[in-house]
Structures are given as structure tokens and as C-alpha cells.
Design a protein around this motif. Structure first.
Motif, PDB file in Angstrom:
ATOM      1  N   GLN A 185      -5.577  50.068  50.481  1.00  0.00           N
ATOM      2  CA  GLN A 185      -6.115  49.863  48.911  1.00  0.00           C
ATOM      3  C   GLN A 185      -6.601  51.267  48.591  1.00  0.00           C
ATOM      4  O   GLN A 185      -7.185  52.067  49.105  1.00  0.00           O
ATOM      5  CB  GLN A 185      -6.931  49.068  49.252  1.00  0.00           C
ATOM      6  CG  GLN A 185      -7.664  48.620  47.855  1.00  0.00           C
ATOM      7  CD  GLN A 185      -7.897  47.186  47.391  1.00  0.00           C
ATOM      8  OE1 GLN A 185      -7.423  46.263  48.281  1.00  0.00           O
ATOM      9  NE2 GLN A 185      -8.211  46.982  46.120  1.00  0.00           N
ATOM     10  N   TYR A 200       3.708  54.760  39.841  1.00  0.00           N
ATOM     11  CA  TYR A 200       2.393  54.408  39.011  1.00  0.00           C
ATOM     12  C   TYR A 200       1.923  54.621  37.578  1.00  0.00           C
ATOM     13  O   TYR A 200       2.709  55.242  37.038  1.00  0.00           O
ATOM     14  CB  TYR A 200       1.205  55.084  40.190  1.00  0.00           C
ATOM     15  CG  TYR A 200       1.023  56.496  39.681  1.00  0.00           C
ATOM     16  CD1 TYR A 200       1.649  57.512  40.300  1.00  0.00           C
ATOM     17  CD2 TYR A 200       0.402  56.828  38.415  1.00  0.00           C
ATOM     18  CE1 TYR A 200       1.590  58.824  40.184  1.00  0.00           C
ATOM     19  CE2 TYR A 200       0.380  58.522  38.245  1.00  0.00           C
ATOM     20  CZ  TYR A 200       1.057  59.193  39.230  1.00  0.00           C
ATOM     21  OH  TYR A 200       0.797  60.536  38.758  1.00  0.00           O
ATOM     22  N   LYS A 217      -8.022  53.659  35.736  1.00  0.00           N
ATOM     23  CA  LYS A 217      -7.284  52.247  36.405  1.00  0.00           C
ATOM     24  C   LYS A 217      -5.971  52.815  36.905  1.00  0.00           C
ATOM     25  O   LYS A 217      -5.222  53.501  36.179  1.00  0.00           O
ATOM     26  CB  LYS A 217      -7.400  51.361  35.218  1.00  0.00           C
ATOM     27  CG  LYS A 217      -6.474  50.112  35.842  1.00  0.00           C
ATOM     28  CD  LYS A 217      -5.987  49.262  34.579  1.00  0.00           C
ATOM     29  CE  LYS A 217      -5.292  47.943  34.927  1.00  0.00           C
ATOM     30  NZ  LYS A 217      -4.707  47.257  33.830  1.00  0.00           N
ATOM     31  N   ASP A 265      -2.419  51.392  38.341  1.00  0.00           N
ATOM     32  CA  ASP A 265      -1.581  50.377  38.573  1.00  0.00           C
ATOM     33  C   ASP A 265      -0.383  50.601  39.335  1.00  0.00           C
ATOM     34  O   ASP A 265       0.466  51.659  39.089  1.00  0.00           O
ATOM     35  CB  ASP A 265      -1.078  49.820  36.972  1.00  0.00           C
ATOM     36  CG  ASP A 265      -2.073  49.234  36.209  1.00  0.00           C
ATOM     37  OD1 ASP A 265      -2.323  49.508  35.318  1.00  0.00           O
ATOM     38  OD2 ASP A 265      -2.611  48.270  36.935  1.00  0.00           O
ATOM     39  N   THR A 266      -0.277  50.145  40.275  1.00  0.00           N
ATOM     40  CA  THR A 266       0.784  50.258  41.345  1.00  0.00           C
ATOM     41  C   THR A 266       1.416  48.805  41.482  1.00  0.00           C
ATOM     42  O   THR A 266       1.724  48.130  40.466  1.00  0.00           O
ATOM     43  CB  THR A 266       0.537  50.829  42.727  1.00  0.00           C
ATOM     44  OG1 THR A 266      -0.600  50.122  43.365  1.00  0.00           O
ATOM     45  CG2 THR A 266      -0.145  52.172  42.621  1.00  0.00           C
ATOM     46  N   ASP A 267       1.465  48.403  42.752  1.00  0.00           N
ATOM     47  CA  ASP A 267       1.754  46.865  42.863  1.00  0.00           C
ATOM     48  C   ASP A 267       0.484  45.997  42.512  1.00  0.00           C
ATOM     49  O   ASP A 267       0.674  44.738  42.605  1.00  0.00           O
ATOM     50  CB  ASP A 267       2.302  46.680  44.169  1.00  0.00           C
ATOM     51  CG  ASP A 267       1.234  47.162  45.234  1.00  0.00           C
ATOM     52  OD1 ASP A 267       1.536  46.624  46.305  1.00  0.00           O
ATOM     53  OD2 ASP A 267       0.462  47.770  45.133  1.00  0.00           O
ATOM     54  N   ARG A 268      -0.594  46.596  42.379  1.00  0.00           N
ATOM     55  CA  ARG A 268      -1.557  45.833  42.009  1.00  0.00           C
ATOM     56  C   ARG A 268      -2.611  46.867  41.251  1.00  0.00           C
ATOM     57  O   ARG A 268      -2.339  48.133  40.975  1.00  0.00           O
ATOM     58  CB  ARG A 268      -2.555  45.376  43.226  1.00  0.00           C
ATOM     59  CG  ARG A 268      -3.065  46.767  44.044  1.00  0.00           C
ATOM     60  CD  ARG A 268      -3.817  46.382  45.342  1.00  0.00           C
ATOM     61  NE  ARG A 268      -2.971  45.681  46.215  1.00  0.00           N
ATOM     62  CZ  ARG A 268      -3.349  45.091  47.562  1.00  0.00           C
ATOM     63  NH1 ARG A 268      -4.697  45.010  47.803  1.00  0.00           N
ATOM     64  NH2 ARG A 268      -2.365  44.625  48.184  1.00  0.00           N
ATOM     65  N   SER A 269      -3.716  46.312  40.681  1.00  0.00           N
ATOM     66  CA  SER A 269      -4.356  46.944  39.759  1.00  0.00           C
ATOM     67  C   SER A 269      -5.738  47.483  40.433  1.00  0.00           C
ATOM     68  O   SER A 269      -6.467  46.341  41.045  1.00  0.00           O
ATOM     69  CB  SER A 269      -4.856  46.198  38.473  1.00  0.00           C
ATOM     70  OG  SER A 269      -3.836  45.946  37.450  1.00  0.00           O
ATOM     71  N   ASN A 270      -6.011  48.709  40.174  1.00  0.00           N
ATOM     72  CA  ASN A 270      -7.373  49.125  40.828  1.00  0.00           C
ATOM     73  C   ASN A 270      -8.194  49.747  39.860  1.00  0.00           C
ATOM     74  O   ASN A 270      -7.758  50.602  38.980  1.00  0.00           O
ATOM     75  CB  ASN A 270      -6.949  50.202  41.838  1.00  0.00           C
ATOM     76  CG  ASN A 270      -6.053  49.876  43.025  1.00  0.00           C
ATOM     77  OD1 ASN A 270      -6.217  49.164  44.128  1.00  0.00           O
ATOM     78  ND2 ASN A 270      -4.715  50.061  42.931  1.00  0.00           N
ATOM     79  N   TRP A 271      -9.551  49.563  39.801  1.00  0.00           N
ATOM     80  CA  TRP A 271     -10.273  50.049  38.928  1.00  0.00           C
ATOM     81  C   TRP A 271     -11.567  50.958  39.625  1.00  0.00           C
ATOM     82  O   TRP A 271     -11.833  50.748  40.830  1.00  0.00           O
ATOM     83  CB  TRP A 271     -11.081  48.805  38.149  1.00  0.00           C
ATOM     84  CG  TRP A 271     -10.435  48.338  37.117  1.00  0.00           C
ATOM     85  CD1 TRP A 271      -9.582  47.086  37.260  1.00  0.00           C
ATOM     86  CD2 TRP A 271     -10.123  48.516  35.784  1.00  0.00           C
ATOM     87  NE1 TRP A 271      -8.951  46.746  36.123  1.00  0.00           N
ATOM     88  CE2 TRP A 271      -9.395  47.555  35.131  1.00  0.00           C
ATOM     89  CE3 TRP A 271     -10.740  49.550  34.843  1.00  0.00           C
ATOM     90  CZ2 TRP A 271      -8.714  47.569  33.932  1.00  0.00           C
ATOM     91  CZ3 TRP A 271     -10.259  49.487  33.630  1.00  0.00           C
ATOM     92  CH2 TRP A 271      -9.595  48.592  32.936  1.00  0.00           C
TER      93      TRP A 271
END
Length: 114
Positions: free
Chosen positions: A1, A32, A96, A98-104
């Protein structure tokens, strides 16, 4: 992650400049989309600038020509250069990824005032 940590916020005078950083830890895939967002008091979060892994950039009309997004892939760090900030640019700034999910990230406060 992937974890994101913003820094560089603070108080800046109108017409000054400020550079925000977003340090990413963890493995970032080759493809990304990184973006900066702002949440002003009492307003919805607004996307300001986007950069893709291919280097393409887009900007909201409110910051076009004043803010610049960049990415140092070697350092896993994104930047938002803020030139000629205005009082309406005050808010909490988030990055933020964005890959296979969003991370903030958790955000950094920017206050534009004289």
C-alpha cells in the motif's frame, strides 16, 4: 500500500509563491495518475492539477497559469508550485495517487493572507 505525506503548507502572502510536496512511500507502479486537490472552508474538495505517468498535465481553470504540478519519479515525490496565490486559494491541500486503487494523503494547510 502506498502512503502519501504532504508538506510545505503554511502562510503565504497574496502574489507570493509556495511549493507543496507529496512524498510517496511504497512501490509505485509504472502507470499512475497523481493529482492535487483543495478543500476550502465550507466547500467541496476540488481537483486542481493532474499529472500522469506519461507526463501529461491538466489544470482546473481556477489555477491554470499560476500553479504547476510535477513529479520526480526518482524521489517518488510530487510537487505543486503555487505562484501568485490569492486568498481564495486558502484551504487544505491533498495529494492523491491513483493506481489500481486510490491513495490520499492527510493534507497540508495553506493560508493566503497579507
Amino acid at each position: 500500500q502506498v502512503q502519501l505525506v504532504e508538506s510545505g503548507g503554511g502562510l503565504v502572502q497574496p502574489g507570493g509563491s509556495l511549493r507543496l510536496s507529496c512524498a510517496a512511500s511504497g512501490r509505485i507502479p509504472s502507470f499512475y495518475v497523481m493529482s492535487w486537490h483543495r478543500q476550502a472552508p465550507g466547500k467541496q474538495r476540488e481537483r486542481l492539477a493532474v499529472i500522469t505517468s506519461a507526463g501529461s498535465t491538466t489544470y482546473a481553470d481556477s489555477v491554470k497559469g499560476r500553479f504547476t504540478i510535477s513529479m520526480d519519479n526518482g524521489q517518488n515525490t510530487a510537487y505543486l508550485q503555487m505562484n501568485d496565490p490569492k486568498p481564495d486559494d486558502t484551504g487544505v491541500y491533498y495529494c492523491k495517487l491513483d493506481t489500481d486503487r486510490s491513495n490520499w494523503g492527510r493534507g497540508t494547510q495553506v493560508t493566503v493572507a497579507s
